[in-house]
Motif scaffolding. Structure first.
Motif, short mmCIF file in Angstrom:
data_model
loop_
_atom_site.label_atom_id
_atom_site.label_comp_id
_atom_site.label_asym_id
_atom_site.label_seq_id
_atom_site.Cartn_x
_atom_site.Cartn_y
_atom_site.Cartn_z
N ALA A 54 -13.60 1.72 6.78
CA ALA A 54 -12.38 0.94 7.03
C ALA A 54 -11.39 1.14 5.89
O ALA A 54 -10.18 1.27 6.13
CB ALA A 54 -12.72 -0.53 7.18
N LEU A 55 -11.87 1.18 4.68
CA LEU A 55 -10.98 1.35 3.53
C LEU A 55 -10.31 2.72 3.56
O LEU A 55 -9.09 2.83 3.35
CB LEU A 55 -11.78 1.18 2.23
CG LEU A 55 -10.98 1.30 0.93
CD1 LEU A 55 -9.95 0.19 0.85
CD2 LEU A 55 -11.90 1.24 -0.26
N HIS A 56 -11.06 3.77 3.86
CA HIS A 56 -10.48 5.10 3.91
C HIS A 56 -9.49 5.23 5.07
O HIS A 56 -8.46 5.87 4.94
CB HIS A 56 -11.56 6.17 4.03
CG HIS A 56 -12.35 6.33 2.77
ND1 HIS A 56 -11.79 6.70 1.57
CD2 HIS A 56 -13.66 6.10 2.49
CE1 HIS A 56 -12.70 6.74 0.64
NE2 HIS A 56 -13.86 6.36 1.17
N ARG A 57 -9.79 4.63 6.18
CA ARG A 57 -8.85 4.65 7.31
C ARG A 57 -7.57 3.94 6.95
O ARG A 57 -6.48 4.37 7.30
CB ARG A 57 -9.48 4.00 8.54
CG ARG A 57 -10.53 4.84 9.17
CD ARG A 57 -11.10 4.15 10.39
NE ARG A 57 -12.24 4.89 10.89
CZ ARG A 57 -13.29 4.33 11.45
NH1 ARG A 57 -13.35 3.03 11.62
NH2 ARG A 57 -14.28 5.08 11.88
N TRP A 58 -7.71 2.82 6.25
CA TRP A 58 -6.52 2.06 5.85
C TRP A 58 -5.69 2.85 4.85
O TRP A 58 -4.47 2.88 4.93
CB TRP A 58 -6.97 0.72 5.23
CG TRP A 58 -5.82 -0.16 4.88
CD1 TRP A 58 -5.11 -0.95 5.70
CD2 TRP A 58 -5.25 -0.33 3.58
NE1 TRP A 58 -4.14 -1.62 5.02
CE2 TRP A 58 -4.20 -1.25 3.71
CE3 TRP A 58 -5.53 0.22 2.33
CZ2 TRP A 58 -3.42 -1.64 2.62
CZ3 TRP A 58 -4.76 -0.18 1.26
CH2 TRP A 58 -3.72 -1.09 1.41
N ASN A 59 -6.35 3.55 3.93
CA ASN A 59 -5.63 4.36 2.95
C ASN A 59 -4.90 5.53 3.60
O ASN A 59 -3.83 5.93 3.15
CB ASN A 59 -6.58 4.89 1.88
CG ASN A 59 -6.96 3.82 0.87
OD1 ASN A 59 -6.25 2.84 0.70
ND2 ASN A 59 -8.09 4.01 0.23
N ARG A 60 -5.48 6.11 4.65
CA ARG A 60 -4.88 7.27 5.31
C ARG A 60 -3.82 6.91 6.35
O ARG A 60 -3.15 7.78 6.86
CB ARG A 60 -5.96 8.12 5.98
CG ARG A 60 -6.71 8.95 4.96
CD ARG A 60 -7.52 9.97 5.68
NE ARG A 60 -8.88 9.45 5.76
CZ ARG A 60 -9.75 9.80 6.67
NH1 ARG A 60 -9.43 10.62 7.61
NH2 ARG A 60 -10.96 9.28 6.67
N ARG A 61 -3.67 5.65 6.67
CA ARG A 61 -2.76 5.28 7.77
C ARG A 61 -1.30 5.59 7.45
O ARG A 61 -0.51 5.79 8.35
CB ARG A 61 -2.92 3.82 8.14
CG ARG A 61 -2.42 2.87 7.09
CD ARG A 61 -2.66 1.43 7.53
NE ARG A 61 -2.48 0.53 6.44
CZ ARG A 61 -1.30 0.02 6.04
NH1 ARG A 61 -0.21 0.32 6.69
NH2 ARG A 61 -1.23 -0.78 5.02
N ASP A 62 -0.92 5.65 6.18
CA ASP A 62 0.47 5.92 5.83
C ASP A 62 0.80 7.41 5.76
O ASP A 62 1.95 7.79 5.72
CB ASP A 62 0.80 5.30 4.46
CG ASP A 62 0.81 3.78 4.54
OD1 ASP A 62 1.12 3.24 5.62
OD2 ASP A 62 0.53 3.14 3.51
N ASP A 63 -0.22 8.27 5.76
CA ASP A 63 0.02 9.71 5.64
C ASP A 63 0.59 10.30 6.89
O ASP A 63 0.45 9.97 7.98
CB ASP A 63 -1.29 10.44 5.31
CG ASP A 63 -1.75 10.06 3.89
OD1 ASP A 63 -0.92 9.59 3.12
OD2 ASP A 63 -2.94 10.25 3.60
#
Length: 63
Positions: A54-63
């Motif tokens: 979930a953390l990695h998905r949240w971090n990648r959502r702005d890319d």
């Protein structure tokens, strides 16, 4: 006559655990029936595994 105290959640857990440990013998008919019909609970999934995804998905959502 004195009234018995109500059982707490922890008290019920301890009582049921004690009954489980004492009540059944491995070669008892009831124990065999439980082994056949009562499924074992699945192993608990570590919280950390889903948190990282979930953390990695949240971090990648702005890319």
């Amino acid at each position: 006559m004195a009234r018995r105290r109500d059982l707490t959640h922890r008290g019920v857990e301890k009582l049921s655990e004690r009954e489980r440990n004492v009540g059944l013998e491995s070669d008892d008919e009831a124990a065999r029936w439980l082994d056949e019909h009562d499924p074992k609970p699945p192993p608990a999934v570590p919280k950390r595994a889903s948190k990282n995804k979930a953390l990695h998905r949240w971090n990648r959502r702005d890319d």
